[in-house]
Motif scaffolding. Sequence first.
Motif, mmCIF file in Angstrom:
data_model
loop_
_atom_site.group_PDB
_atom_site.id
_atom_site.type_symbol
_atom_site.label_atom_id
_atom_site.label_comp_id
_atom_site.label_asym_id
_atom_site.label_seq_id
_atom_site.Cartn_x
_atom_site.Cartn_y
_atom_site.Cartn_z
ATOM 1 N N VAL A 76 71.232 31.023 49.872
ATOM 2 C CA VAL A 76 70.519 31.623 51.006
ATOM 3 C C VAL A 76 71.507 32.177 52.026
ATOM 4 O O VAL A 76 71.348 33.296 52.530
ATOM 5 C CB VAL A 76 69.581 30.581 51.655
ATOM 6 N N ALA A 77 72.549 31.410 52.334
ATOM 7 C CA ALA A 77 73.535 31.869 53.318
ATOM 8 C C ALA A 77 74.245 33.128 52.840
ATOM 9 O O ALA A 77 74.449 34.077 53.609
ATOM 10 C CB ALA A 77 74.544 30.752 53.597
ATOM 11 N N GLY A 78 74.638 33.155 51.568
ATOM 12 C CA GLY A 78 75.335 34.322 51.044
ATOM 13 C C GLY A 78 74.457 35.554 51.008
ATOM 14 O O GLY A 78 74.883 36.655 51.395
ATOM 15 N N LEU A 79 73.222 35.402 50.540
ATOM 16 C CA LEU A 79 72.310 36.544 50.493
ATOM 17 C C LEU A 79 71.957 37.028 51.889
ATOM 18 O O LEU A 79 71.818 38.235 52.116
ATOM 19 C CB LEU A 79 71.040 36.152 49.725
ATOM 20 N N LEU A 88 55.860 28.920 54.138
ATOM 21 C CA LEU A 88 55.816 27.505 54.497
ATOM 22 C C LEU A 88 54.399 27.079 54.857
ATOM 23 O O LEU A 88 53.984 25.948 54.595
ATOM 24 C CB LEU A 88 56.765 27.227 55.668
ATOM 25 N N VAL A 89 53.633 28.005 55.440
ATOM 26 C CA VAL A 89 52.255 27.702 55.831
ATOM 27 C C VAL A 89 51.293 27.921 54.668
ATOM 28 O O VAL A 89 50.340 27.164 54.470
ATOM 29 C CB VAL A 89 51.841 28.565 57.044
ATOM 30 N N LEU A 90 51.549 28.976 53.874
ATOM 31 C CA LEU A 90 50.659 29.350 52.768
ATOM 32 C C LEU A 90 51.461 29.413 51.470
ATOM 33 O O LEU A 90 51.800 30.493 50.994
ATOM 34 C CB LEU A 90 50.003 30.704 53.052
ATOM 35 N N PRO A 91 51.792 28.277 50.886
ATOM 36 C CA PRO A 91 52.556 28.306 49.631
ATOM 37 C C PRO A 91 51.689 28.780 48.475
ATOM 38 O O PRO A 91 50.467 28.818 48.566
ATOM 39 C CB PRO A 91 52.969 26.842 49.452
ATOM 40 N N ASN A 136 64.332 43.115 49.392
ATOM 41 C CA ASN A 136 65.472 42.199 49.320
ATOM 42 C C ASN A 136 65.477 41.223 50.491
ATOM 43 O O ASN A 136 65.793 40.040 50.325
ATOM 44 C CB ASN A 136 66.776 42.989 49.298
ATOM 45 N N ALA A 137 65.136 41.714 51.677
ATOM 46 C CA ALA A 137 65.036 40.808 52.819
ATOM 47 C C ALA A 137 63.937 39.776 52.585
ATOM 48 O O ALA A 137 64.085 38.596 52.931
ATOM 49 C CB ALA A 137 64.749 41.606 54.092
ATOM 50 N N GLY A 138 62.837 40.206 51.964
ATOM 51 C CA GLY A 138 61.764 39.272 51.650
ATOM 52 C C GLY A 138 62.185 38.215 50.651
ATOM 53 O O GLY A 138 61.778 37.050 50.745
ATOM 54 N N LEU A 163 63.521 32.503 49.361
ATOM 55 C CA LEU A 163 64.462 31.431 49.034
ATOM 56 C C LEU A 163 64.653 30.478 50.213
ATOM 57 O O LEU A 163 64.848 29.274 50.017
ATOM 58 C CB LEU A 163 65.801 32.022 48.606
ATOM 59 N N LEU A 164 64.590 31.011 51.433
ATOM 60 C CA LEU A 164 64.724 30.162 52.611
ATOM 61 C C LEU A 164 63.572 29.166 52.689
ATOM 62 O O LEU A 164 63.770 27.978 52.985
ATOM 63 C CB LEU A 164 64.777 31.026 53.872
ATOM 64 N N ALA A 165 62.346 29.642 52.418
ATOM 65 C CA ALA A 165 61.195 28.733 52.419
ATOM 66 C C ALA A 165 61.325 27.701 51.315
ATOM 67 O O ALA A 165 61.037 26.510 51.505
ATOM 68 C CB ALA A 165 59.901 29.535 52.257
ATOM 69 N N ALA A 166 61.769 28.136 50.141
ATOM 70 C CA ALA A 166 61.921 27.209 49.020
ATOM 71 C C ALA A 166 63.035 26.206 49.265
ATOM 72 O O ALA A 166 63.002 25.096 48.720
ATOM 73 C CB ALA A 166 62.192 27.991 47.736
#
Length: 390
Positions: free
Chosen positions: A129-132, A154-157, A332-334, A339-342
């Motif tokens: 996540v940090a690298g991307l 996170l709210v709607l998985p 790509n931003a999405g 990945l951040l949520a995961a």
Amino acid sequence: MSALVPALEVFLVFLRLGLTSFGGPVAHLGYYRAELVVRRGWFTEAGYAELVAVAQFLPGPASSQVGMASGLLRAGWPGLLAAWVGFTLPSAAVMFALALGMARWGEVEGAGWLAGLKVAAVAVVAQAVAGLWGQLVTDRRRAVLALGVAAALLVLPGAGAQVGALLVCALAGWHLLPAPQSTERGLPAVPVSRRVGATLLLVCGAGLVLLPLLAPLSEVWALLNATFRAGALVFGGGHVVLPLLEAGFVPALVSHEHFVAGYGAANAVPGPLFTFATFLGAAQTQMPPLWGAVIATLGVFLPGALLMAGTLPFWAVLAARPGARSALAGLNAGVVGLLLAALYTPVFTGGVRGPRDLAVAVLAYAALTAGRLPAWAVVLACAAVGWAVL
């Protein structure tokens, strides 16, 4: 013979990934990035994110599809096969062995080494996540898209929310972001023509239509139909395949107890969760275990391979257009937001049970970033630490 050398390289790379990639599909993508982008430079960050984006939009095992596409782009069709075999073989072999001797694996879930592997997955995904983020989230608009996707998921998985959020990012990118330069894409030329791609997509569709008609004719066709449909219709990662396989196997081919036990074991081995089908193919009693395992494994992975290889040539043509490149920038931003949520759930919530686990995860992250150790070495170290103290 020289044409096989790149495929052999692909096989060895993915065999090591198949032996060490614990933690589920999202963690697999982190291991891939560490090996294919950071260590070997096969893809740029943007090119790798494109592969992840394609896989997220298609049904099938996302991490395996990214692996097969990586092999295809690196070494053609032999590379696709080499990547799949290398990444799948370790997990499939373990699941086959467990199906033949499953009396003792209720002990696996509480093992300390498994806790260490889950902690390692936290560090690997955090590094990804940090690298991307540093490469793909380069301005405020992209940051808003990435953080918005993370908050929404996170709210709607769920698979539907994932696809919807990525579509919104693509539309936002189309209208709000400038088209990146073509040199930023970094995705190699796809060695598949559009005609071949269309044929592969038609073959996948034909399988969904014809296999149910052939299923009553023999146990082989019935097993292939059950696994092919599961592989072709699953969205949202390996865990979603559970109800689809259950509908095809329980109680006609395996008992409910065997099914649940096999699923628990699949979560404790490296590699793709789809090798749960290998276990089910070996556990059924209508044909020899090895034959059943081979058919089930091929059946569950084949749709994903057909869909990914069939879609890539059309994706490549679309991505060459400026408007589509703006959409890809938003997409790509999405993916970074996804990945951040995961990273929080299921990776962090499933891997960190308290301060001791968090301390190991922090040290593993430091080893990956500051120490520049390869992911596989950190994974093995975390397993050893988990066995000793967790």
